[in-house]
Motif scaffolding. Structure first.
Motif, short mmCIF file in Angstrom:
data_model
loop_
_atom_site.label_atom_id
_atom_site.label_comp_id
_atom_site.label_asym_id
_atom_site.label_seq_id
_atom_site.Cartn_x
_atom_site.Cartn_y
_atom_site.Cartn_z
N PRO A 18 -70.03 -86.35 -23.70
CA PRO A 18 -69.81 -84.92 -23.98
C PRO A 18 -69.16 -84.14 -22.85
O PRO A 18 -68.46 -83.17 -23.10
N LEU A 19 -69.40 -84.54 -21.60
CA LEU A 19 -68.84 -83.80 -20.48
C LEU A 19 -67.72 -84.56 -19.79
O LEU A 19 -67.51 -84.43 -18.59
N SER A 20 -67.00 -85.37 -20.56
CA SER A 20 -65.83 -86.03 -20.00
C SER A 20 -64.68 -85.03 -19.89
O SER A 20 -64.63 -84.03 -20.61
N ARG A 21 -63.77 -85.30 -18.98
CA ARG A 21 -62.64 -84.39 -18.79
C ARG A 21 -61.46 -85.17 -18.23
O ARG A 21 -61.60 -86.28 -17.70
N ARG A 22 -60.30 -84.57 -18.32
CA ARG A 22 -59.07 -85.16 -17.82
C ARG A 22 -58.68 -84.55 -16.47
O ARG A 22 -58.90 -83.36 -16.25
N LEU A 23 -58.12 -85.39 -15.61
CA LEU A 23 -57.59 -84.92 -14.34
C LEU A 23 -56.07 -84.97 -14.40
O LEU A 23 -55.50 -85.96 -14.87
N THR A 42 -64.38 -76.36 -16.01
CA THR A 42 -64.71 -77.31 -17.06
C THR A 42 -66.14 -77.11 -17.53
O THR A 42 -66.42 -77.10 -18.73
N PHE A 43 -67.08 -76.98 -16.59
CA PHE A 43 -68.47 -76.75 -16.96
C PHE A 43 -68.61 -75.45 -17.76
O PHE A 43 -69.33 -75.39 -18.75
N LYS A 44 -67.91 -74.44 -17.32
CA LYS A 44 -67.96 -73.15 -18.01
C LYS A 44 -67.45 -73.29 -19.44
O LYS A 44 -68.07 -72.78 -20.39
N ASP A 45 -66.33 -74.01 -19.62
CA ASP A 45 -65.76 -74.17 -20.95
C ASP A 45 -66.62 -75.06 -21.84
O ASP A 45 -66.84 -74.75 -23.02
N LEU A 46 -67.12 -76.18 -21.30
CA LEU A 46 -67.83 -77.16 -22.12
C LEU A 46 -69.29 -76.78 -22.37
O LEU A 46 -69.87 -77.20 -23.38
N VAL A 47 -69.87 -76.01 -21.47
CA VAL A 47 -71.31 -75.73 -21.57
C VAL A 47 -71.59 -74.23 -21.74
O VAL A 47 -72.15 -73.80 -22.76
N LEU A 48 -71.21 -73.42 -20.78
CA LEU A 48 -71.61 -72.01 -20.79
C LEU A 48 -70.94 -71.21 -21.90
O LEU A 48 -71.62 -70.58 -22.72
N ASN A 49 -69.60 -71.22 -21.93
CA ASN A 49 -68.89 -70.41 -22.92
C ASN A 49 -69.24 -70.80 -24.35
O ASN A 49 -69.34 -69.93 -25.23
N GLY A 50 -69.42 -72.10 -24.59
CA GLY A 50 -69.73 -72.56 -25.93
C GLY A 50 -71.03 -72.02 -26.48
O GLY A 50 -71.24 -71.99 -27.70
#
Length: 446
Positions: free
Chosen positions: A270-275, A196-204
């Motif tokens: 911004p860094l919310s996610r679903r489980l 999730t961190f990679k998708d929301l922060v790094l990759n973007g």
């Protein structure tokens, strides 16, 4: 042996029933349910939900047994006839859940991210894992960016985070702080939290994690390490902030937001996610289906909240108007309350996504229970920025109209439907994930 044969053997284990617990059958030997996947879910929430299900089924002496392997446990109960009923849970990261489904070593996958296209393709023999019955959002979580409690920084944006965790920003002084070299703490490669961190922060931002980052399989250990390191920074699921300090996060033109419950419930943070629980449509394990149903129930959602995650129970919240809001939105916030849910849509579609379909029934229950069916509800649509602002306004209202149709079918007469176009973004429009988050419909009640 083919995967299909493995699957059939797994199903056949349920044919000779030796006993039942609360109406659910138990196999001749072995656990009644095998769950693998996310450590975020498996550390505390998953076991608590399983314990709740076992007690609901009337089992006695419900307890946990911890084997020698780290991040694994058994939840055990006893039937009225004295028969042992066991659920096996392994929490080594979201990707391991999908691998276990493929090999026939799990009945249910727990994941702190959505299933990837490759995994979806590999698991086609189990049915469509993106279908509404298979993909079950059980809770909302927020990735907290944590610092040492004495670090004076209170706010960062996603670009700064990407530069920090890629190693481009090396010292706290470059961020206006003090303390020298930045020490990075991150979850391991199997972790859905890391994905999730990679998708929301790094990759973007076109970055990759710096090689100096210390990696952890355990959420608790990572958080405790940061809280003891004045130069440390890490990312973690919301329940694991523990003694560390969480900072406010901005994405693009969005306001900086702390990981507060209401902002995570609406997925505005911004860094919310679903489980997720992923339940194979072709699976025959009745315990897996029962656990999914229990997790979605009011009792299950109470357990979600008790374990530090955000339940999907719909509530009304007061929004304080401020000058950065459009005038019409300020007026709405003065006279109405916003429900703690946003309707979002499948990528590239005006169709409600799987969570929105689940939320629809929860919103309808709230509206009917609080006698709001007759002109007491306003829908407010938002969208991502377009080259033509008029098109953004139109699309935002069309999305609100899509939700309106579903409510009208169920006897709700709306007060108003409004569209605010690309105003008040909650995420950057530079990436698909941000654009999807900005395409949302809010529900307001009078």
């Amino acid at each position: 042996m083919t995967l299909r044969v493995l699957f059939l053997l797994m199903v056949c284990n349920w044919l000779p029933l030796a006993a039942s617990a609360g109406g659910l059958p138990t196999p001749e030997k072995g656990p009644v349910l095998r769950i693998q996947g996310s450590n975020t879910i498996g550390a505390a929430l998953g076991p608590a939900l399983v314990e709740g299900l076992l007690r609901q089924q009337g089992l006695l002496k419900v307890h946990r047994e911890v084997p020698d392997a780290a991040n694994e446990l058994r939840i055990v109960g006893e039937s009225a006839q004295g028969r042992r009923v066991e659920v096996a849970l392994s929490a080594h990261g979201s990707s391991t859940g999908f691998s276990a489904l493929q090999s026939g070593n799990a009945d249910l996958a727990a994941s702190s991210r959505a299933i990837k296209d490759r995994e979806l393709s590999d698991l086609q023999f189990l049915g469509d894992l993106k279908s509404a019955d298979a993909e079950q959002v059980i809770a909302i979580d927020g990735l907290a960016i944590i610092l040492h409690p004495q670090n004076p920084l209170n706010q960062l944006d996603t670009l700064q985070l990407a530069r920090i965790f890629s190693g481009e920003v090396k010292t706290w002084e470059e961020l206006g702080g003090s303390g020298g070299t930045i020490h990075l703490y991150a979850r391991d490669d199997q972790s859905g939290t890391y994905d999730t961190f990679k998708d929301l922060v790094l990759n973007g931002h076109g970055k990759t994690l710096g090689s100096s980052a210390k990696r952890f399989e355990s959420s608790e250990q990572l958080s405790d390490a940061v809280s003891l390191d004045p130069q440390g920074i890490g990312f973690i699921g919301l329940p694991y902030v523990r003694s560390a300090k969480a900072v406010a996060i901005a994405d693009g033109q969005s306001q900086a937001m702390l990981p507060l419950n209401n902002l995570i419930a609406t997925e505005d943070y911004p860094l919310s996610r679903r489980l997720f629980f992923y339940l194979p449509p072709n699976g025959k394990n009745p315990w897996a289906k029962a656990l999914v149903a229990f997790a979605q129930s009011s009792q299950g959602q109470a357990i979600v909240a008790a374990n530090g995650f955000i339940a999907q129970t719909v509530q009304a919240m007061t929004v304080t108007p401020h000058v950065l809001m459009p005038e019409g939105y300020q007026g709405l916030s003065r006279h109405a309350q916003r429900l703690t849910v946003n309707f979002r849509f499948e990528e590239g579609s005006a169709s409600l996504d799987n969570k929105a379909r689940q939320d629809l029934s929860r919103v309808l229950d709230y509206i009917k229970q609080h006698d709001k069916t007759d002109r007491q509800v306003t829908l407010v649509g938002f969208g991502d920025a377009k080259s033509d602002p008029a098109r953004a306004d139109l699309l935002s209202k069309l999305r609100a109209m899509a939700v309106r149709r579903e409510l009208v079918k169920n006897g709700v007469v709306l007060r108003e439907v409004r569209g605010f176009g690309a105003e008040m973004p909650v995420a950057a429009n530079s990436a698909d994930e941000g654009r999807i988050k900005n395409r949302r419909v809010e529900v307001w009640v009078y």
